[in-house]
Design a protein around this motif. Structure first.
Motif, mmCIF file in Angstrom:
data_model
loop_
_atom_site.group_PDB
_atom_site.id
_atom_site.type_symbol
_atom_site.label_atom_id
_atom_site.label_comp_id
_atom_site.label_asym_id
_atom_site.label_seq_id
_atom_site.Cartn_x
_atom_site.Cartn_y
_atom_site.Cartn_z
ATOM 1 N N THR B 104 0.859 -1.179 0.000
ATOM 2 C CA THR B 104 0.000 0.000 0.000
ATOM 3 C C THR B 104 0.901 1.238 0.000
ATOM 4 O O THR B 104 2.092 1.143 0.316
ATOM 5 C CB THR B 104 -0.856 0.059 1.282
ATOM 6 O OG1 THR B 104 0.036 0.151 2.409
ATOM 7 C CG2 THR B 104 -1.725 -1.187 1.445
ATOM 8 N N ASP B 105 0.329 2.374 -0.321
ATOM 9 C CA ASP B 105 1.113 3.608 -0.295
ATOM 10 C C ASP B 105 1.630 3.878 1.114
ATOM 11 O O ASP B 105 2.748 4.372 1.309
ATOM 12 C CB ASP B 105 0.260 4.803 -0.758
ATOM 13 C CG ASP B 105 -0.091 4.698 -2.243
ATOM 14 O OD1 ASP B 105 0.225 3.660 -2.861
ATOM 15 O OD2 ASP B 105 -0.685 5.661 -2.768
ATOM 16 N N GLU B 106 0.806 3.526 2.091
ATOM 17 C CA GLU B 106 1.186 3.736 3.483
ATOM 18 C C GLU B 106 2.444 2.926 3.831
ATOM 19 O O GLU B 106 3.341 3.405 4.513
ATOM 20 C CB GLU B 106 0.029 3.340 4.410
ATOM 21 C CG GLU B 106 0.308 3.665 5.857
ATOM 22 C CD GLU B 106 -0.809 3.179 6.795
ATOM 23 O OE1 GLU B 106 -1.692 2.429 6.331
ATOM 24 O OE2 GLU B 106 -0.758 3.551 7.972
ATOM 25 N N ILE B 128 8.427 0.931 -7.613
ATOM 26 C CA ILE B 128 7.010 1.179 -7.893
ATOM 27 C C ILE B 128 6.402 0.084 -8.767
ATOM 28 O O ILE B 128 5.333 0.245 -9.346
ATOM 29 C CB ILE B 128 6.773 2.583 -8.504
ATOM 30 C CG1 ILE B 128 7.548 2.763 -9.817
ATOM 31 C CG2 ILE B 128 7.145 3.668 -7.507
ATOM 32 C CD1 ILE B 128 7.219 4.074 -10.538
ATOM 33 N N SER B 129 7.104 -1.059 -8.827
ATOM 34 C CA SER B 129 6.564 -2.207 -9.570
ATOM 35 C C SER B 129 5.958 -3.268 -8.659
ATOM 36 O O SER B 129 5.721 -4.396 -9.096
ATOM 37 C CB SER B 129 7.670 -2.843 -10.417
ATOM 38 O OG SER B 129 8.291 -1.895 -11.242
ATOM 39 N N CYS B 130 5.728 -2.943 -7.389
ATOM 40 C CA CYS B 130 5.118 -3.927 -6.479
ATOM 41 C C CYS B 130 3.603 -3.954 -6.693
ATOM 42 O O CYS B 130 2.967 -2.902 -6.744
ATOM 43 C CB CYS B 130 5.352 -3.534 -5.020
ATOM 44 S SG CYS B 130 7.051 -3.267 -4.591
ATOM 45 N N ASN B 136 -6.175 -3.680 -6.902
ATOM 46 C CA ASN B 136 -6.355 -4.967 -7.580
ATOM 47 C C ASN B 136 -5.058 -5.518 -8.143
ATOM 48 O O ASN B 136 -5.045 -6.126 -9.205
ATOM 49 C CB ASN B 136 -7.362 -4.842 -8.718
ATOM 50 C CG ASN B 136 -8.785 -4.919 -8.210
ATOM 51 O OD1 ASN B 136 -9.041 -5.639 -7.243
ATOM 52 N ND2 ASN B 136 -9.680 -4.175 -8.835
ATOM 53 N N GLY B 137 -3.963 -5.296 -7.433
ATOM 54 C CA GLY B 137 -2.689 -5.849 -7.866
ATOM 55 C C GLY B 137 -1.958 -5.018 -8.899
ATOM 56 O O GLY B 137 -0.862 -5.374 -9.308
ATOM 57 N N MET B 142 2.417 1.866 -12.926
ATOM 58 C CA MET B 142 1.698 1.710 -14.195
ATOM 59 C C MET B 142 0.894 2.944 -14.559
ATOM 60 O O MET B 142 0.407 3.039 -15.683
ATOM 61 C CB MET B 142 0.757 0.505 -14.130
ATOM 62 C CG MET B 142 1.501 -0.828 -14.217
ATOM 63 S SD MET B 142 0.344 -2.191 -14.142
ATOM 64 C CE MET B 142 1.445 -3.571 -14.414
ATOM 65 N N SER B 143 0.705 3.879 -13.614
ATOM 66 C CA SER B 143 -0.047 5.093 -13.973
ATOM 67 C C SER B 143 0.699 6.336 -13.526
ATOM 68 O O SER B 143 1.378 6.337 -12.496
ATOM 69 C CB SER B 143 -1.457 5.060 -13.361
ATOM 70 O OG SER B 143 -1.468 5.656 -12.075
#
Lengths: 252, 311
Positions: B104-106, B128-130, B136-137, B142-143
């Protein structure tokens, strides 16, 4: 302490279904303990080195026994005397050798490899060897073991040599009446699992095999499921494991 | 050695050769072969707050000039790393960069905070590829929106240099890099592995237990060089090139494409001293050309045909 070094091929010869490759690499030969392995590569294709048990050590020369089954082993089988290869070794946790009399070794096929040096170290302890193969073409260099072992029991699945059937059958019969101080085994996973079951409370030292990338612990690609600590690396935490550490039901 | 230092935010790297995350564990095994203090730095394997058991085997499969892996970010968690593994790295004089993971971002923020407080961690590299459990995974990387919001948040949690490691599994990597820069990244590193798959045609089963895997090694190098070229033209912050670097010539290709530093990953599996050989080769190349490192960065010319040197 592992060494990354060049070694020179001193012999390549077929031994029945297998290939025996000998490489001069003195520093690795000096420090090697039975059960350890080395990573070998002979170029940039295939990309990754391949792991092999160190079978013999003789005057600075290491010998490996393998089957020519793919890109990596095919490349090694085609080496010629005088060729240079890259080696990393000795690697992995060796067999323990401070054991009592009449220890047992169980080998399946090319799983015989780590037992050449082990038998030499154990020769004062009257070791026994149970050695199985699919056919007689997988049973090699028995003369070497005759000199060092108190007994050798051979089996082949087609009955072409020794007992007909799996080696775990005569092994189980032996265990029914004797209690060795330790059981060493190396071979297919199904055989190792059966050995661990038959062994019961007798300590086992099983040499496991896994596909590896690095061989020295950094890629975490070669893991097997164990009870205590989850996935453990065959290259660094093994290749020798006690049978009761392994979660056989989760091992493919 | 003069002319080899590289700045990443406030961090001054001794030289531009680092060890890539996921390819050197926490450094202790490779330290048998490599003097970590002689390299630009080590990026240790990705860490979450808690330990992770990783994926079931088989985890790796060799492919033409590369390998697929599906390790699943097996790791000991940031706290155990700081307690048990960081001291040896500090003692060895290594410049330590922690690859930060999060479900999560947290969690990304929490791990970054721990790194900020730990002496001996010099910078963080945000992975940032986790897969993100709230998306939803999908990975944040990706964005553009998620990349920007995540990095803005993490940026506030740390005063140490922040590198963002980009995924190649996107349509427009330069746009993601721009979002990372706007969010406050001090540098971007790229590329992470390329998603791939291989199937055993005898059994019909995939070669790795989880189906897909990350492709690495020389097979992905041209993709990485191209992306470094694109990204270095889109951002002002330093770019760290990663992807199949095995020797100095490979590294120099990345410098010419626009990278200020490089990471050596899969090559460590084939050759434990690959990073040292890359560094030595860069030095002799620069000496031969009579140039400093910063004089070759981003110098590649498009569309100019030259005869290549023999050999």
């Amino acid at each position: 302490m592992a060494h990354y070094m060049r070694g020179m091929v001193t012999a390549v010869r077929p031994v029945k279904e297998y290939v025996r490759l000998s490489i001069k690499a003195e520093r690795i030969a000096e420090e090697m303990q039975p059960g350890q392995f080395a990573m070998i590569s002979a170029g940039t294709e295939p990309l990754l080195p391949r792991p092999f048990s160190i079978a013999h050590v003789d005057r600075g020369v290491l010998s490996f026994i393998f089957q020519d089954v793919g890109r990596g082993t095919g490349m090694l089988a085609s080496l010629r005397v005088g060729d240079s290869v890259r080696l990393l070794g000795p690697l992995g946790k060796p067999f323990r050798v401070d054991v009592g009399d009449r220890p047992v070794m169980v080998a399946g096929g090319r799983g015989i490899a780590p037992f050449f040096e082990l038998a030499r170290r154990l020769s004062g302890r009257s070791p026994l060897l149970f050695y199985g193969g699919r056919t007689q073409a997988q049973i090699i260099e028995t003369g070497f073991f005759v000199r060092l072992c108190s007994e050798i029991i051979v089996s082949t699945e087609d009955g072409g040599m020794g007992h007909k059937g799996f080696i775990t059958e005569p092994f189980a019969e032996y265990l029914a009446k004797s209690t060795p101080p330790v059981i060493y085994a190396c071979g297919p996973h199904a055989m190792l699992r059966r050995v661990a079951e038959i062994a019961g409370s007798v300590p086992t030292e099983l040499s496991m095999e896994a596909r590896m990338a690095c061989g020295y612990g950094i890629c975490i690609g070669c893991v097997i499921p164990t009870g205590r600590e989850g996935y453990r690396r065959v290259c660094l935490d093994g290749p020798v494991f006690s049978g009761d550490e392994i979660r056989w039901q989760d091992l493919k | 050695m003069a002319g080899l230092e590289v700045s990443i935010g406030s961090l001054r790297l001794r030289n531009p050769v680092l060890l890539a995350s996921g390819c050197v564990g926490y450094g202790e095994e490779i330290a048998q072969f490599v003097d970590l203090s002689a390299l630009g730095g080590i990026v240790v394997k990705g860490l979450y707050m808690s330990p992770r058991i990783g994926n079931p085997p088989p985890r790796i499969w060799e492919t033409p000039s590369g390998m697929l892996n599906s390790i699943g970010l097996q790791g000991i968690g940031i706290h155990r790393f700081v307690r048990e593994r960081l001291p040896a790295l500090r003692q060895g004089g290594a410049t330590v960069i922690v690859n930060v993971c999060g479900e999560t971002d947290e969690e990304y923020e929490q791990v970054t905070r721990v790194c900020d407080e730990a002496d001996g961690i010099h910078a963080t590299e945000l992975n940032i590829s986790c897969p993100n459990i709230q998306e939803n995974g999908r990975c944040p990387g990706m964005s553009q929106e998620h990349t920007y919001s995540l990095i803005s948040r993490v940026r506030k949690a740390s005063s140490k240099p922040l590198i963002v490691k980009l995924s190649p599994n996107v349509t427009d990597v330069a746009a993601i890099a721009t979002s990372a820069e706007q969010g406050g990244a001090d540098a971007v590193s790229l590329i992470n592995t390329v998603l791939g798959m291989s199937i055993d045609t005898e059994t019909g089963e995939t070669r790795t237990a989880t189906g897909m895997g990350g492709l690495s090694g020389p097979a992905i190098r041209p993709i990485a060089v191209r992306m470094v070229y694109q990204v270095s033209h889109a951002v002002r912050i330093p770019v760290i090139g990663i992807g199949g670097i095995c020797d100095a010539r490979d590294a120099i290709e990345f410098f010419m494409a626009g990278a200020s530093a490089v990471q050596v990953g899969t090559a460590n599996f084939m050759n434990p001293v690959a990073s040292m050989e890359v560094l030595a080769g860069i030095k002799s190349y620069l000496a031969r050309k009579g140039k400093k490192l910063n004089e070759i960065i981003g110098t590649c010319q498009i569309g100019r045909v030259q005869e290549s040197e023999p050999g």
